[in-house]
Scaffold this motif. Structure first.
Motif, PDB file in Angstrom:
ATOM      1  N   GLN A 151       0.755  -1.015  -0.068  1.00 37.72           N
ATOM      2  CA  GLN A 151      -0.265  -0.089  -0.304  1.00 37.72           C
ATOM      3  C   GLN A 151       0.471   1.322   0.554  1.00 37.72           C
ATOM      4  O   GLN A 151       1.369   1.725   1.164  1.00 37.72           O
ATOM      5  CB  GLN A 151      -1.174  -0.328   1.283  1.00 37.72           C
ATOM      6  N   HIS A 167      -5.818   2.397   4.125  1.00 39.99           N
ATOM      7  CA  HIS A 167      -7.915   1.703   2.939  1.00 39.99           C
ATOM      8  C   HIS A 167      -8.391   2.032   5.011  1.00 39.99           C
ATOM      9  O   HIS A 167      -7.939   3.112   6.025  1.00 39.99           O
ATOM     10  CB  HIS A 167      -7.002   0.076   3.613  1.00 39.99           C
ATOM     11  N   SER A 169      -9.754  -0.287   6.552  1.00 36.93           N
ATOM     12  CA  SER A 169      -9.447  -1.358   7.671  1.00 36.93           C
ATOM     13  C   SER A 169      -8.814  -0.370   9.408  1.00 36.93           C
ATOM     14  O   SER A 169      -9.566  -1.062  10.322  1.00 36.93           O
ATOM     15  CB  SER A 169      -8.248  -1.940   7.352  1.00 36.93           C
ATOM     16  N   GLN A 172     -11.840   0.089  12.059  1.00 37.25           N
ATOM     17  CA  GLN A 172     -11.948  -1.379  12.335  1.00 37.25           C
ATOM     18  C   GLN A 172     -11.373  -0.903  13.942  1.00 37.25           C
ATOM     19  O   GLN A 172     -11.962  -1.664  15.072  1.00 37.25           O
ATOM     20  CB  GLN A 172     -10.423  -2.457  11.447  1.00 37.25           C
ATOM     21  N   ARG A 193      -3.657   6.317  -2.130  1.00 36.86           N
ATOM     22  CA  ARG A 193      -2.421   5.283  -1.895  1.00 36.86           C
ATOM     23  C   ARG A 193      -1.674   5.877  -3.363  1.00 36.86           C
ATOM     24  O   ARG A 193      -2.430   6.758  -4.358  1.00 36.86           O
ATOM     25  CB  ARG A 193      -2.731   3.930  -2.478  1.00 36.86           C
ATOM     26  N   GLN A 207     -13.947   2.466   0.233  1.00 36.34           N
ATOM     27  CA  GLN A 207     -14.527   1.171   0.784  1.00 36.34           C
ATOM     28  C   GLN A 207     -14.550   1.650   1.590  1.00 36.34           C
ATOM     29  O   GLN A 207     -15.438   2.545   2.163  1.00 36.34           O
ATOM     30  CB  GLN A 207     -12.783   0.830   1.002  1.00 36.34           C
ATOM     31  N   PHE A 246      -3.869 -11.589   3.823  1.00 37.66           N
ATOM     32  CA  PHE A 246      -3.472 -10.239   4.036  1.00 37.66           C
ATOM     33  C   PHE A 246      -3.500 -10.166   6.310  1.00 37.66           C
ATOM     34  O   PHE A 246      -3.586 -10.922   6.156  1.00 37.66           O
ATOM     35  CB  PHE A 246      -5.613  -9.618   4.855  1.00 37.66           C
ATOM     36  N   PHE A 248      -3.420  -8.467   8.285  1.00 37.26           N
ATOM     37  CA  PHE A 248      -5.055  -8.862   9.639  1.00 37.26           C
ATOM     38  C   PHE A 248      -5.574  -9.453   9.719  1.00 37.26           C
ATOM     39  O   PHE A 248      -7.085  -9.690  10.607  1.00 37.26           O
ATOM     40  CB  PHE A 248      -5.464  -7.134   9.344  1.00 37.26           C
ATOM     41  N   THR A 249      -5.493 -10.287   8.760  1.00 38.11           N
ATOM     42  CA  THR A 249      -6.823 -11.223   8.596  1.00 38.11           C
ATOM     43  C   THR A 249      -6.137 -12.915   8.860  1.00 38.11           C
ATOM     44  O   THR A 249      -5.155 -12.693   7.896  1.00 38.11           O
ATOM     45  CB  THR A 249      -7.715 -11.229   7.445  1.00 38.11           C
ATOM     46  N   GLY A 280     -11.459  -8.297  -0.285  1.00 33.98           N
ATOM     47  CA  GLY A 280     -10.590  -9.106   0.186  1.00 33.98           C
ATOM     48  C   GLY A 280     -11.561  -9.281   1.424  1.00 33.98           C
ATOM     49  O   GLY A 280     -12.686  -8.311   2.362  1.00 33.98           O
ATOM     50  N   ALA A 303     -13.979  -9.710   8.642  1.00 32.37           N
ATOM     51  CA  ALA A 303     -13.402  -8.750   8.212  1.00 32.37           C
ATOM     52  C   ALA A 303     -13.646  -8.974   6.985  1.00 32.37           C
ATOM     53  O   ALA A 303     -13.549  -9.619   6.107  1.00 32.37           O
ATOM     54  CB  ALA A 303     -12.472  -7.743   8.862  1.00 32.37           C
TER      55      ALA A 303
HETATM   56  N1  PHE Z   1      -7.960  -3.894   3.749  1.00 25.96           N
HETATM   57  C1  PHE Z   1      -7.787  -4.671   2.612  1.00 25.96           C
HETATM   58  C2  PHE Z   1      -7.621  -3.723   1.366  1.00 25.96           C
HETATM   59  O1  PHE Z   1      -7.751  -2.686   1.467  1.00 25.96           O
HETATM   60  C3  PHE Z   1      -8.785  -5.667   2.518  1.00 25.96           C
HETATM   61  C4  PHE Z   1      -9.206  -6.326   4.101  1.00 25.96           C
HETATM   62  C5  PHE Z   1     -10.329  -5.640   4.053  1.00 25.96           C
HETATM   63  C6  PHE Z   1      -9.158  -7.101   3.506  1.00 25.96           C
HETATM   64  C7  PHE Z   1     -10.371  -6.679   5.848  1.00 25.96           C
HETATM   65  C8  PHE Z   1      -9.174  -8.275   4.396  1.00 25.96           C
HETATM   66  C9  PHE Z   1     -10.040  -7.593   5.690  1.00 25.96           C
HETATM   67  O2  PHE Z   1      -7.491  -4.229   0.534  1.00 25.96           O
END
Ligand code: PHE
Length: 339
Positions: A151, A167, A169, A172, A193, A207, A246, A248-249, A280, A303
């Motif tokens: 990113q 993002h 996120s 979150q 970005r 987003q 990702f 975070f997941t 995603g 998420a």
């Molecule tokens: N934040 C990720 C992106 O910008 C998308 C994402 C959000 C993926 C939450 C997984 C969970 O690409």
């Protein structure tokens, strides 16, 4: 006889008219050559001498009143016409005010909010200018983590880093820091970005993030929610989840919907496969829960994140992402009938 004249006096004072024809008819009736007043004056000689004085007086009043009425009505009619000349007909209903159009990004954002709010998600927002913790570190992206390169970030300040969020996120993290589970929230917003601008990507876009935290949340719950979403949003009920990464997941996946290959445009946007990537997603990494002070032994969650432009381009067959930001009225006007 006098009583008769008094009745006429009452008639004159009650009379009203809005057109010149009506006024003219009234004038002829009372003041014309063969009008009431001439008739009455002709009666004068038949009136008893004792009554003549009074008769003469009421007759004069009638004449004056009738003449005055005619003058007065004519004058107000002229005034009205003068007003009309300046302002048009003031009694006419106004032309309908032309309706504006919502921006397609707002239309799609509202649709997404609508679909998720029907299954219990609320809407949350966070700042566009973020710190490193909320955009990266708390999301399991410590300093020097290679995934930060995914990113390209616009930095505003260094040490400590202040940046434009890359993002949603980040929301979150903020939401988990300030709310206890169960959590069901979606977070629409603008992200930034440092990318080259082309037909398919822009340095500013939008987003919608989704976050669901509770006891016993499983990957099956995620899949079912996504299926519900694609059905409601696109009327398509075939999706597939491709393993992805990702920070975070864990596990993470990319969601594709089967768009079909019915038109030439379908071939183009799906590159001939019929499948289209729309977001995603994944199960929230326990490290992320810990960073936000949520007991990762007790709670789990999923998420997801999707780009609004991308979805709007799909829904309305918009070929170039730059059209969203150019404010070309010919483009925007096409969304007039959509709410
Ligand atoms: N934040 C990720 C992106 O910008 C998308 C994402 C959000 C993926 C939450 C997984 C969970 O690409």
């Amino acid at each position: 006889m006098i009583d008769k004249v008094k009745e006429f006096l009452a008639e004159v004072s009650a009379f009203n008219a809005t057109t010149s024809e009506e006024i003219e008819t009234f004038r002829i009736k009372f003041l014309g050559k063969k009008g009431i007043l001439n008739d009455l004056f002709a009666e004068f000689k038949n009136v008893a001498t004792a009554d003549r004085k009074e008769f003469g007086q009421v007759l004069n009043s009638l004449k004056n009143n009738a003449q005055e009425k005619v003058n007065q009505l004519k004058e107000s009619l002229e005034n009205n016409q003068e007003l009309k000349g300046i302002y048009g007909d003031l009694t006419k209903p106004e032309e309908p005010i032309e309706l504006g159009a919502r921006h397609p990004i707002s239309i799609v954002k509202n649709k997404i909010i609508d679909v998720f709010s029907r299954v219990g998600f609320n809407v949350s927002e966070g700042p566009e200018i973020e710190d490193d913790w909320h955009n990266f570190t708390a999301l399991n992206l410590p300093e020097y983590h290679p995934a930060r390169d995914m990113q390209d970030t616009f930095f505003i300040e260094k040490d400590p880093d202040i940046l434009l969020r890359t993002h949603t996120s980040s929301v979150q993290v903020r939401y988990m820091e300030s709310h206890k589970p169960p959590i069901r929230t979606i977070s629409p917003g603008r992200v930034f970005r440092n990318e080259d601008i082309s037909a398919r990507s822009h340095c500013i876009f939008h987003q919608v993030e989704g976050l669901y935290i509770d006891t016993d949340v499983s990957f099956a719950d995620l899949k079912q929610t996504l299926l519900y979403f694609t059905k409601e949003m696109f009327g398509k009920s075939k999706i597939r989840l491709r393993p992805s990464y990702f920070p975070f997941t864990e596990p993470s996946a990319e969601v594709d919907i089967y768009w079909g290959l019915e038109t030439e445009v379908d071939y183009k946007i799906t590159k001939g496969t019929g499948w289209l990537e729309i977001m995603g997603c994944g199960m929230v990494d326990p490290n992320v829960l810990k960073n936000a002070n949520i007991d990762s032994e007790k709670y789990s969650g999923y998420a997801f994140g999707m780009g609004i432009e991308r979805i709007a381009m799909l829904l309305y067959q918009i070929p170039d992402i730059r059209m969203f930001y150019e404010n070309d009225i010919r483009f925007l006007e096409q969304f007039k009938s959509v709410l």
